[in-house]
Design a protein around this motif. Structure first.
Motif, PDB file in Angstrom:
ATOM      1  N   VAL A 131      -5.186   2.381  -5.134  1.00 43.08           N
ATOM      2  CA  VAL A 131      -4.578   3.365  -4.247  1.00 43.08           C
ATOM      3  C   VAL A 131      -5.671   4.237  -3.643  1.00 43.08           C
ATOM      4  O   VAL A 131      -6.321   5.009  -4.344  1.00 43.08           O
ATOM      5  CB  VAL A 131      -3.568   4.252  -5.005  1.00 43.08           C
ATOM      6  N   GLN A 132      -5.882   4.114  -2.353  1.00 43.15           N
ATOM      7  CA  GLN A 132      -6.879   4.934  -1.681  1.00 43.15           C
ATOM      8  C   GLN A 132      -6.300   6.298  -1.350  1.00 43.15           C
ATOM      9  O   GLN A 132      -5.120   6.445  -1.052  1.00 43.15           O
ATOM     10  CB  GLN A 132      -7.344   4.244  -0.402  1.00 43.15           C
ATOM     11  N   GLY A 133      -7.147   7.304  -1.434  1.00 42.50           N
ATOM     12  CA  GLY A 133      -6.717   8.650  -1.065  1.00 42.50           C
ATOM     13  C   GLY A 133      -6.125   9.443  -2.199  1.00 42.50           C
ATOM     14  O   GLY A 133      -5.737  10.596  -2.015  1.00 42.50           O
ATOM     15  N   CYS A 134      -6.003   8.843  -3.382  1.00 38.71           N
ATOM     16  CA  CYS A 134      -5.481   9.553  -4.550  1.00 38.71           C
ATOM     17  C   CYS A 134      -6.586   9.685  -5.588  1.00 38.71           C
ATOM     18  O   CYS A 134      -7.264   8.711  -5.905  1.00 38.71           O
ATOM     19  CB  CYS A 134      -4.303   8.807  -5.166  1.00 38.71           C
ATOM     20  N   LYS A 182       0.831  -1.206   0.000  1.00 37.29           N
ATOM     21  CA  LYS A 182       0.000   0.000   0.000  1.00 37.29           C
ATOM     22  C   LYS A 182       0.868   1.260   0.000  1.00 37.29           C
ATOM     23  O   LYS A 182       0.596   2.216  -0.740  1.00 37.29           O
ATOM     24  CB  LYS A 182      -0.924  -0.004   1.227  1.00 37.29           C
ATOM     25  N   GLU A 183       1.936   1.257   0.789  1.00 36.29           N
ATOM     26  CA  GLU A 183       2.833   2.421   0.821  1.00 36.29           C
ATOM     27  C   GLU A 183       3.545   2.611  -0.515  1.00 36.29           C
ATOM     28  O   GLU A 183       3.699   3.742  -0.993  1.00 36.29           O
ATOM     29  CB  GLU A 183       3.858   2.248   1.940  1.00 36.29           C
ATOM     30  N   ALA A 223       2.429   1.589  -3.478  1.00 34.47           N
ATOM     31  CA  ALA A 223       1.426   2.013  -4.459  1.00 34.47           C
ATOM     32  C   ALA A 223       1.136   3.502  -4.318  1.00 34.47           C
ATOM     33  O   ALA A 223       1.027   4.235  -5.318  1.00 34.47           O
ATOM     34  CB  ALA A 223       0.139   1.200  -4.278  1.00 34.47           C
ATOM     35  N   HIS A 224       1.026   3.976  -3.085  1.00 33.07           N
ATOM     36  CA  HIS A 224       0.749   5.391  -2.852  1.00 33.07           C
ATOM     37  C   HIS A 224       1.924   6.252  -3.310  1.00 33.07           C
ATOM     38  O   HIS A 224       1.738   7.314  -3.926  1.00 33.07           O
ATOM     39  CB  HIS A 224       0.452   5.627  -1.376  1.00 33.07           C
ATOM     40  N   ALA A 232       1.921   6.418  -7.090  1.00 33.48           N
ATOM     41  CA  ALA A 232       0.818   7.255  -7.565  1.00 33.48           C
ATOM     42  C   ALA A 232       1.107   8.745  -7.364  1.00 33.48           C
ATOM     43  O   ALA A 232       0.628   9.588  -8.121  1.00 33.48           O
ATOM     44  CB  ALA A 232      -0.475   6.872  -6.850  1.00 33.48           C
ATOM     45  N   CYS A 233       1.887   9.071  -6.342  1.00 32.56           N
ATOM     46  CA  CYS A 233       2.196  10.470  -6.040  1.00 32.56           C
ATOM     47  C   CYS A 233       3.474  10.960  -6.734  1.00 32.56           C
ATOM     48  O   CYS A 233       3.774  12.159  -6.682  1.00 32.56           O
ATOM     49  CB  CYS A 233       2.354  10.657  -4.524  1.00 32.56           C
ATOM     50  N   PRO A 279      -5.269   8.202  -9.894  1.00 31.40           N
ATOM     51  CA  PRO A 279      -3.831   8.005  -9.693  1.00 31.40           C
ATOM     52  C   PRO A 279      -3.013   7.896 -10.969  1.00 31.40           C
ATOM     53  O   PRO A 279      -1.805   8.028 -10.923  1.00 31.40           O
ATOM     54  CB  PRO A 279      -3.772   6.692  -8.898  1.00 31.40           C
TER      55      PRO A 279
END
Length: 376
Positions: free
Chosen positions: A360-363, A256-257, A259-260, A263-264, A366
């Protein structure tokens, strides 16, 4: 003479005595000059990769560097899936259970996890890699080393029946190894034929054939092979590859980290008119090209312009987004910017982006971005 029998003491993989003896007999064969070319073959899950890693370590006790020709596109040793490569290794692997990524000396992007889709192209790439080794890594015509004396290990896929058998025979006949290690499993029907199956009987004396049994357990009931779940290994190898986009001291302990972070990450922007796009193994209508590219893994290649030459792959990238109004592709890759400047071809095959990197949650969106870095 250094012995390999204790080489992997304390490692996660136990090497049986018969395997250690086989590796020693190849590495310290005094009549082999130039250095040995060892061809490792056998059915799936027979231990080819484990034996190849052990043989590599044994070679490094005698030679400064070792060449490794990887022909297994589904589970390559040092590159992401979908690649055929020649790697130069100069350090012993302390733990035979842990694979690692290395920058190849030469790499071609096949774009699939199986040779079945295009055996002819695969063979063309393998021959070209071996010819590159012969030209750049062995003795010159005057007898002096082109670089160092480099032994070669050829690791092969476990497809040994039907067309897979024909591919193996073609590889053996083109490479003409000094030593062939054939690993047999308990299911005799799945093994390769007995003897030097790729040669006429009159030529049997021209090769050192070593047959060993696949070793599942040692006397202490410890596993001696790397246990594999092919799909997961491919996904983790791709994740490890794109993890290289970030400094090693950046904490990315979970999928998850990672992937985030991907995405960022600001991608490189690639002007579409400056690059060609080639679809491997299939045809895509011109109106659908960008739809097929978005959120996919591509091979980043350098095409010399010669119609006979094979584009050299310098790495993989994720096509994160496409802006058709600005005529830009957005690509994420760990390949250095200095190397990217020479990339003029994107190769799209069937290597899939791991699902864990897509979710990716929160993006927001993405695989679209406003932040980008130019390639040159």
């Amino acid at each position: 003479m250094g012995s390999s029998s204790n080489l992997d003491r304390g490692a996660a993989i136990f090497i049986p005595e018969s395997w250690a003896d086989a590796a020693d007999s190849i590495a310290y064969d005094s009549v082999t000059s130039p250095p040995p070319v060892a061809f490792i073959c056998g059915p799936k899950n027979s231990g080819k990769t484990t034996f190849s890693r052990h043989l590599l370590n044994t070679f490094l006790l005698r030679y400064k560097r070792v060449a490794y020709l990887d022909t297994d596109v589904g589970q390559p040793e040092y590159t992401p899936p979908g690649c055929l490569s020649l790697i130069i290794v100069d350090k012993i692997t302390p733990d035979l259970a842990v694979p690692c990524l290395k920058t190849p000396e030469r790499c071609y992007f096949f774009g699939d996890i199986s040779l079945k889709r295009d055996p002819a192209t695969c063979l063309k790439y393998i021959r070209a890699l071996y010819d590159y080794y012969n030209e750049h890594c062995t003795l010159n015509n005057n007898g002096s080393p082109g670089r160092d004396e480099l032994p070669l290990i050829v690791n092969t896929p476990g497809w040994v029946k039907g067309i897979g058998y024909d591919i193996l025979v073609d590889m053996l006949q083109h490479i003409s190894p000094t030593h062939v290690v054939k690993i047999n499993i308990s299911a005799a029907s799945k093994n390769l034929p007995a003897g030097a199956f790729w040669l006429d009987k009159d030529d049997y004396a021209s090769v050192n054939l070593i047959e060993i049994d696949s070793a599942r357990r040692d006397s202490y009931n410890r596993s001696v092979l790397v246990q594999k779940e092919a799909r997961l290994i491919r996904d983790f190898r791709l994740m490890a590859y794109f993890r290289q986009c970030f400094p090693s001291d950046v904490s990315l302990g979970t999928i998850k980290e990672l992937a985030h972070a991907i995405a960022c990450r600001p991608p490189y922007q690639v002007p579409i008119p400056c690059i060609k796009i080639k679809h491997l193994h299939c045809q895509v209508p011109s109106t659908e090209v960008f739809y097929s590219l978005n959120a996919t893994i591509v091979g980043l290649a350098v095409n010399s312009g010669n119609s006979e030459s094979i584009p050299v792959c310098v790495g993989l990238g994720i096509v994160r987004g496409i802006d058709t109004f600005k005529n830009l592709l957005y690509v994420i890759t760990p390949v250095p910017q200095s190397t990217l400047a020479s990339v003029n071809l994107l190769l799209q095959g069937f290597i899939q982006l791991p699902c864990g990197l897509l979710q990716v949650q929160g993006c927001i969106s993405p695989y679209m971005t406003a932040n980008a870095m130019p390639m040159n």
